[in-house]
Design an enzyme around this catalytic site. Structure first.
Site, PDB file in Angstrom:
ATOM      1  N   GLU A  58      72.788 -22.484  11.041  1.00  0.00           N
ATOM      2  CA  GLU A  58      74.123 -21.886  11.000  1.00  0.00           C
ATOM      3  C   GLU A  58      75.209 -22.947  11.100  1.00  0.00           C
ATOM      4  O   GLU A  58      76.243 -22.855  10.420  1.00  0.00           O
ATOM      5  CB  GLU A  58      74.280 -20.870  12.148  1.00  0.00           C
ATOM      6  CG  GLU A  58      73.294 -19.706  12.096  1.00  0.00           C
ATOM      7  CD  GLU A  58      72.042 -19.954  12.910  1.00  0.00           C
ATOM      8  OE1 GLU A  58      71.560 -19.002  13.545  1.00  0.00           O
ATOM      9  OE2 GLU A  58      71.536 -21.107  12.909  1.00  0.00           O
ATOM     10  N   CYS A  90      74.417 -20.733  18.558  1.00  0.00           N
ATOM     11  CA  CYS A  90      74.908 -20.467  17.213  1.00  0.00           C
ATOM     12  C   CYS A  90      75.712 -19.179  17.147  1.00  0.00           C
ATOM     13  O   CYS A  90      76.638 -19.056  16.340  1.00  0.00           O
ATOM     14  CB  CYS A  90      73.747 -20.411  16.232  1.00  0.00           C
ATOM     15  SG  CYS A  90      72.940 -22.002  15.978  1.00  0.00           S
ATOM     16  N   ALA A 159      33.133 -28.656  12.623  1.00  0.00           N
ATOM     17  CA  ALA A 159      32.382 -29.020  11.415  1.00  0.00           C
ATOM     18  C   ALA A 159      30.912 -29.060  11.791  1.00  0.00           C
ATOM     19  O   ALA A 159      30.527 -29.725  12.756  1.00  0.00           O
ATOM     20  CB  ALA A 159      32.839 -30.370  10.874  1.00  0.00           C
ATOM     21  N   ALA A 168      23.087 -34.898  14.907  1.00  0.00           N
ATOM     22  CA  ALA A 168      21.627 -34.934  14.852  1.00  0.00           C
ATOM     23  C   ALA A 168      21.057 -35.166  16.249  1.00  0.00           C
ATOM     24  O   ALA A 168      21.799 -35.394  17.218  1.00  0.00           O
ATOM     25  CB  ALA A 168      21.166 -36.027  13.899  1.00  0.00           C
ATOM     26  N   TRP A 175      28.629 -38.785   8.600  1.00  0.00           N
ATOM     27  CA  TRP A 175      29.560 -37.663   8.552  1.00  0.00           C
ATOM     28  C   TRP A 175      28.786 -36.418   8.160  1.00  0.00           C
ATOM     29  O   TRP A 175      28.021 -36.443   7.183  1.00  0.00           O
ATOM     30  CB  TRP A 175      30.679 -37.928   7.542  1.00  0.00           C
ATOM     31  CG  TRP A 175      31.559 -39.058   7.952  1.00  0.00           C
ATOM     32  CD1 TRP A 175      31.531 -40.337   7.496  1.00  0.00           C
ATOM     33  CD2 TRP A 175      32.633 -39.005   8.909  1.00  0.00           C
ATOM     34  NE1 TRP A 175      32.503 -41.086   8.088  1.00  0.00           N
ATOM     35  CE2 TRP A 175      33.200 -40.288   8.965  1.00  0.00           C
ATOM     36  CE3 TRP A 175      33.160 -38.001   9.727  1.00  0.00           C
ATOM     37  CZ2 TRP A 175      34.269 -40.578   9.811  1.00  0.00           C
ATOM     38  CZ3 TRP A 175      34.218 -38.301  10.554  1.00  0.00           C
ATOM     39  CH2 TRP A 175      34.755 -39.576  10.581  1.00  0.00           C
ATOM     40  N   ARG A 212      45.493 -39.280   8.981  1.00  0.00           N
ATOM     41  CA  ARG A 212      45.397 -40.429   8.073  1.00  0.00           C
ATOM     42  C   ARG A 212      45.250 -39.934   6.639  1.00  0.00           C
ATOM     43  O   ARG A 212      44.768 -38.816   6.399  1.00  0.00           O
ATOM     44  CB  ARG A 212      44.197 -41.302   8.450  1.00  0.00           C
ATOM     45  CG  ARG A 212      44.212 -41.762   9.893  1.00  0.00           C
ATOM     46  CD  ARG A 212      43.042 -42.674  10.228  1.00  0.00           C
ATOM     47  NE  ARG A 212      41.747 -42.017  10.155  1.00  0.00           N
ATOM     48  CZ  ARG A 212      41.217 -41.278  11.125  1.00  0.00           C
ATOM     49  NH1 ARG A 212      41.903 -41.066  12.242  1.00  0.00           N
ATOM     50  NH2 ARG A 212      40.019 -40.733  10.996  1.00  0.00           N
ATOM     51  N   GLY A 274      34.257 -30.708  21.948  1.00  0.00           N
ATOM     52  CA  GLY A 274      32.869 -30.364  21.683  1.00  0.00           C
ATOM     53  C   GLY A 274      32.523 -28.948  22.087  1.00  0.00           C
ATOM     54  O   GLY A 274      33.387 -28.120  22.414  1.00  0.00           O
ATOM     55  N   THR A 276      31.176 -27.646  24.728  1.00  0.00           N
ATOM     56  CA  THR A 276      31.489 -27.186  26.086  1.00  0.00           C
ATOM     57  C   THR A 276      32.943 -26.757  26.200  1.00  0.00           C
ATOM     58  O   THR A 276      33.262 -25.685  26.740  1.00  0.00           O
ATOM     59  CB  THR A 276      31.181 -28.290  27.111  1.00  0.00           C
ATOM     60  OG1 THR A 276      29.797 -28.627  27.029  1.00  0.00           O
ATOM     61  CG2 THR A 276      31.510 -27.834  28.519  1.00  0.00           C
ATOM     62  N   LEU A 277      33.856 -27.590  25.698  1.00  0.00           N
ATOM     63  CA  LEU A 277      35.279 -27.264  25.790  1.00  0.00           C
ATOM     64  C   LEU A 277      35.612 -26.054  24.918  1.00  0.00           C
ATOM     65  O   LEU A 277      36.367 -25.167  25.326  1.00  0.00           O
ATOM     66  CB  LEU A 277      36.125 -28.467  25.367  1.00  0.00           C
ATOM     67  CG  LEU A 277      37.638 -28.312  25.562  1.00  0.00           C
ATOM     68  CD1 LEU A 277      37.970 -28.133  27.038  1.00  0.00           C
ATOM     69  CD2 LEU A 277      38.394 -29.512  24.994  1.00  0.00           C
TER      70      LEU A 277
END
Length: 343
Positions: A58, A90, A159, A168, A175, A212, A274, A276-277
């Site tokens: 405004e 405003c 992921a 693993a 990745w 990135r 991970g 747990t969180l």
């Protein structure tokens, strides 16, 4: 109001909503656009908010309009604010400029800033609010949800392989997903205010948690990195680099961490911790959205994508609503929300 006037209001309000899309993301403030129109129908000023600490939409429009603002109608995508923060209210600025009428789309959900419509009415200004509110709210979907929740909106990103493994058996995880999926993660990270992990992930993976490009060059603007937990993170860890600011929060209470981040103006948290969180946030009902990347691979062993949720029987399973499925390179990205909850 006759029909041509109503259609004109909607057209100009849509113009204000379109201007709001120029406002930056992410930002602790909402994206807002404004249009000032003279009594004879001429657009005399336009503006949008350029980010925290800058003049609101405004005010931008009033500066462009100058004296032509007197007697004008202001079209604003969000109810004019009614409080003094880094900038003044405003609603008061519009009244002092002599604006005769204000039409706004979304009512302000922020209890600190709401009430601008009432202030304008008390100043003798005609006010119409709530027109195209749904369209305007879509521009500030996550900001609006955060204000209504009283805490940051939380997106859990994970992921995993097709069998739900994030690493693993030997701990290797780079990745699991493709470069296409990783680029997509960085694109979505850039839209968040903060990236949150636990000390377990910080110590096991030594992540950078920065945004990135495909060449690995950090973006000019970086989300806040947040590490939650009690274990110390070593001085040489990448999370202590100067690439981005890092906040270390002790304890293991997701709600307390979110409350502190909300007070700091964080509205959108990207949870990358991970199993747990993530489980702790899910158990407490503090995940609003899931962004899951699934790779067409099987491991059969390794870290699971989620920890113990305290669920002992299938009938108590935490169900999710599927919002979107998109192929990203060879992987699949699914966006989900807890069943029955707005995404």
């Amino acid at each position: 109001m006759n029909r041509p006037d109503a259609e004109r209001d909607l057209t100009l309000l849509r113009r204000a909503i379109a201007l709001a899309l120029n406002s930056p993301l992410p930002d602790p403030n909402p994206r807002v656009g404004a249009v000032l129109v003279s009594p004879d129908g001429i657009v005399v000023g336009e503006g949008w908010h350029h980010g925290a600490g800058t003049p609101h939409a405004e005010i931008e429009a009033l500066r462009v309009a100058g004296d032509a603002a007197r007697g004008a109608t202001a079209y604003v995508s969000l109810e004019p604010c009614n409080h003094t923060g880094r900038t003044g209210p405003c609603a008061v600025a519009l009244a002092e400029a002599g604006v005769a009428r204000v039409v706004f789309a979304q009512p302000d959900p922020n209890p600190t800033a709401a009430g601008g419509g009432d202030t304008l009415r008390e100043a003798g200004i005609e006010v119409a609010g709530g027109l195209l509110a749904t369209e305007a709210e879509a521009v500030n979907r996550i900001w609006t949800r955060a204000l209504r929740l009283g805490r940051p909106y939380v997106t859990w990103k994970v992921a995993a392989t097709l069998d739900g493994r994030t690493s693993a058996a030997d701990g290797s995880s780079q990745w699991i997903t493709s470069p296409d999926a990783r680029a997509d993660v960085h694109r979505l990270r850039a839209l968040c205010d903060a990236i949150v992990v636990g000390t377990g992930t910080a110590l096991a993976d030594d992540p950078r948690l920065t945004v990135r490009d495909s060449q690995g060059t950090p973006a000019p603007r970086q989300p806040l990195r947040v590490v939650l937990g009690d274990r110390p993170v070593p001085a040489h860890a990448q999370l202590r680099s100067s690439e981005a600011q890092t906040l270390f929060l002790t304890g293991h209470d997701p709600a307390a961490a979110l409350a502190e981040l909300h007070r700091a103006g964080i509205r959108h948290v990207w949870l990358e911790g991970g199993a747990t969180l993530a489980a702790a946030f899910l158990r407490d009902g503090l995940v609003d959205e899931v962004v899951a990347y699934l790779a067409p691979a099987l491991l059969g062993a390794g870290r699971p994508m989620i920890g113990d949720l305290g669920i002992g029987t299938l009938a108590d399973a935490l169900h999710l609503d599927l919002v979107d499925v998109t192929r990203v390179g060879p992987d699949v990205r699914m966006i989900l929300a807890p069943a029955g909850r707005e995404a």
